[in-house]
Design a protein around this motif. Structure first.
Motif, PDB file in Angstrom:
ATOM      1  N   PHE A  39      -0.386 -16.042   4.065  1.00  0.00           N
ATOM      2  CA  PHE A  39       0.597 -15.223   3.342  1.00  0.00           C
ATOM      3  C   PHE A  39       0.432 -15.353   1.824  1.00  0.00           C
ATOM      4  O   PHE A  39       1.399 -15.304   1.069  1.00  0.00           O
ATOM      5  N   SER A  40      -0.813 -15.506   1.384  1.00  0.00           N
ATOM      6  CA  SER A  40      -1.056 -15.613  -0.052  1.00  0.00           C
ATOM      7  C   SER A  40      -0.753 -14.281  -0.729  1.00  0.00           C
ATOM      8  O   SER A  40      -0.535 -13.275  -0.059  1.00  0.00           O
ATOM      9  N   CYS A  41      -0.719 -14.305  -2.052  1.00  0.00           N
ATOM     10  CA  CYS A  41      -0.237 -13.130  -2.780  1.00  0.00           C
ATOM     11  C   CYS A  41      -1.219 -12.698  -3.855  1.00  0.00           C
ATOM     12  O   CYS A  41      -0.971 -12.910  -5.045  1.00  0.00           O
ATOM     13  N   PRO A  42      -2.328 -12.078  -3.455  1.00  0.00           N
ATOM     14  CA  PRO A  42      -3.243 -11.565  -4.468  1.00  0.00           C
ATOM     15  C   PRO A  42      -2.519 -10.515  -5.302  1.00  0.00           C
ATOM     16  O   PRO A  42      -1.679  -9.780  -4.774  1.00  0.00           O
ATOM     17  N   PRO A  43      -2.828 -10.447  -6.615  1.00  0.00           N
ATOM     18  CA  PRO A  43      -2.111  -9.492  -7.456  1.00  0.00           C
ATOM     19  C   PRO A  43      -2.340  -8.060  -6.995  1.00  0.00           C
ATOM     20  O   PRO A  43      -3.431  -7.710  -6.537  1.00  0.00           O
ATOM     21  N   LEU A  44      -1.305  -7.243  -7.053  1.00  0.00           N
ATOM     22  CA  LEU A  44      -1.436  -5.826  -6.709  1.00  0.00           C
ATOM     23  C   LEU A  44      -2.075  -5.098  -7.881  1.00  0.00           C
ATOM     24  O   LEU A  44      -1.919  -5.503  -9.034  1.00  0.00           O
ATOM     25  N   THR A  45      -2.799  -4.032  -7.578  1.00  0.00           N
ATOM     26  CA  THR A  45      -3.385  -3.220  -8.637  1.00  0.00           C
ATOM     27  C   THR A  45      -2.296  -2.315  -9.210  1.00  0.00           C
ATOM     28  O   THR A  45      -1.855  -1.368  -8.563  1.00  0.00           O
ATOM     29  N   GLN A  46      -1.857  -2.663 -10.414  1.00  0.00           N
ATOM     30  CA  GLN A  46      -0.710  -1.973 -11.005  1.00  0.00           C
ATOM     31  C   GLN A  46      -1.003  -0.480 -11.210  1.00  0.00           C
ATOM     32  O   GLN A  46      -2.097  -0.117 -11.638  1.00  0.00           O
ATOM     33  N   THR A  47      -0.042   0.346 -10.871  1.00  0.00           N
ATOM     34  CA  THR A  47      -0.127   1.771 -11.192  1.00  0.00           C
ATOM     35  C   THR A  47       0.984   2.080 -12.190  1.00  0.00           C
ATOM     36  O   THR A  47       1.896   1.274 -12.380  1.00  0.00           O
ATOM     37  N   SER A  48       0.923   3.255 -12.789  1.00  0.00           N
ATOM     38  CA  SER A  48       1.911   3.569 -13.824  1.00  0.00           C
ATOM     39  C   SER A  48       3.137   4.239 -13.204  1.00  0.00           C
ATOM     40  O   SER A  48       3.100   4.746 -12.086  1.00  0.00           O
TER      41      SER A  48
END
Ligand SMILES: *[C@@H]1O[C@H](CO)[C@@H](O)[C@H](O)[C@H]1NC(C)=O
Ligand SMILES: *[C@@H]1O[C@H](CO)[C@@H](O)[C@H](O)[C@H]1NC(C)=O
Ligand SMILES: *[C@@H]1O[C@H](CO)[C@@H](O)[C@H](O)[C@H]1NC(C)=O
Ligand SMILES: *[C@@H]1O[C@H](CO)[C@@H](O)[C@H](O)[C@H]1NC(C)=O
Ligand SMILES: *[C@@H]1O[C@H](CO)[C@@H](O)[C@H](O)[C@H]1NC(C)=O
Length: 377
Positions: free
Chosen positions: A328-337
């Motif tokens: 259940f690790s939390c890789p960063p999400l690819t931010q959208t605008s």
């Protein structure tokens, strides 16, 4: 009397057969799972994490958003990653900008229909095409106007928990949906110890409290039984439908007692399914009692509060407790605008009367609606 006994006999044979259809021979874990109270993949209870599913129905609005973030409050699981809740969203009055914010706080965005129109009974008889417009429509609208990846929108809950059985699941299959969470389970036998989510490879197997239920098989689609909660003499699959707690401590005790029934028996995921608006907003102490319950969960190192879809991902790949933190690790999400657009519609531009809509992207030409979820001219 004799006739009743005959009916009971055939009912017993029927129930026995419908359960006997799913076996370890025709349904091999972990890709497939039968309906039962056993953890996936033959894990021992000691090696099984207690998953918790916190889900909310309806539109995300400025009225309920602060209550959700109050509960989240940067709360983390034992592995240091943010807890995840699930939001079954319908379109009317949904604020797509706030939906965007929740997604980027690692929350699950899921579908509840485009129109959510009353009466509830109408949802029992819809066609595959209508369900495709409702489930697929809100999925498209969420992806577009909240500017989030469509692949992350994987779940469905029928409006008012009223599905059309096979028509609903055929639409879900055509849309590639991963799971449903619409069917209550209220029987003592299956709520204590509680049953686990299961796949529909061998068909629907738990209680059909709100017919019709699917009769066909849907390999790979999961159903998450809404294991009922108890409060005094009431039983409910939506937590707000039980006898309402009247103090902070009653709220806390209600949630904790039901949690314990899972945690001390089968460790089946404990779900709190709530229509937040009324339950929290008519009484702040319920929100505070709910928070106190989450504070208690946060003291337990084998309890993970995760989005439903991620919980099911784990069931398909059931790592033992020692490896769950990594799973259940939390890789960063690819931010959208997300731009700041308030869209207003009236007259011919809205099939349902004057409406405002908050969107991350440029306003569509007409108010999005069933059959035209992107609001194309
Ligand atoms: C919960 O929401 C209600 C309605 O918007 C608001 O009045 C209240 O302050 C909120 N409570 C918290 C703690 O966010
Ligand atoms: C709609 O479905 C329900 C449940 O299967 C059934 O009882 C009812 O007769 C149906 N109504 C119509 C108009 O087909
Ligand atoms: C419930 O479980 C008990 C004990 O296993 C069994 O005797 C009983 O028949 C079950 N009842 C139903 C309705 O399945
Ligand atoms: C529900 O049960 C609690 C004790 O568990 C009791 O204090 C309360 O009065 C009961 N409420 C009702 C409405 O019966
Ligand atoms: C969004 O725009 C409205 C007016 O169009 C403004 O009042 C509001 O402060 C803006 N919000 C943000 C977060 O920029």
């Amino acid at each position: 009397m004799q006739r009743i006994l005959v009916v009971i006999f055939f009912l017993a044979v029927f129930l026995h057969q419908s359960q006997a259809q799913c076996t370890t021979a025709n349904c091999v874990e972990p890709a497939c799972k039968c309906m039962n109270p056993s953890p996936p993949g033959g894990l021992s209870l000691a090696n099984t994490p207690q998953l918790v599913f916190l889900a909310f129905d309806g539109a995300i609005t400025t009225t309920n958003y602060n209550n959700y973030t109050f509960l989240l409050n940067n709360r983390i699981n034992p592995n240091g990653c943010p807890i995840g809740m699930t939001f079954f969203i319908f379109h009317e009055y949904n604020d797509y900008s706030l939906t965007h914010s929740l997604y980027f706080k690692e929350q699950e965005i899921s579908t509840h229909s485009m129109s959510h129109l009353t009466p509830a009974a109408n949802w029992a008889n819809k066609s595959v095409a209508e369900w495709t417009d409702e489930i697929g429509g809100i999925q498209e609208a969420l992806a577009e106007f909240a500017n989030i990846p469509v692949a992350g929108i994987r779940g469905a809950r029928a409006p008012f928990l009223q599905s059309s059985g096979d028509a609903t699941f055929t639409a879900m299959k055509n849309l590639g949906m991963f799971y449903d969470c619409s069917f209550p389970e209220t029987s003592v036998n299956r709520t204590n110890p509680p049953i686990w989510p299961y796949t529909l490879d061998q068909g629907f197997q738990h209680e059909c409290a709100i017919p019709p239920c699917p009769k066909n098989k849907y390999p790979g689609i999961w159903t998450v039984p809404m294991v009922a909660l108890n409060r005094n003499d009431t039983v409910c699959s939506m937590a707000d439908a039980c006898d309402k707690p009247n103090t902070l401590d009653e709220t806390y005790q209600y949630l904790l007692d039901n949690f314990q029934r899972h945690y001390t028996t089968s460790k089946a995921p404990f779900g709190i399914y709530l229509t937040a608006n009324a339950w929290f907003q008519e009484a702040d102490y319920r929100l505070q009692g709910y928070k106190k319950f989450l504070d208690t969960l946060s003291t337990k190192d084998d309890v993970y509060i995760v989005p439903i879809a991620r919980g099911l991902d784990w069931m398909k790949n059931p790592k033992p407790l020692a490896e769950v933190g990594n799973f259940f690790s939390c890789p960063p999400l690819t931010q959208t605008s997300c731009g700041n657009y308030t869209c207003s519609y009236e007259g011919d531009a809205s099939p349902v009367g004057p409406r405002n809509m908050k969107s991350c992207v440029t306003c569509p030409d007409v108010y999005p609606w069933t059959g035209n979820p992107l609001g194309l001219p």
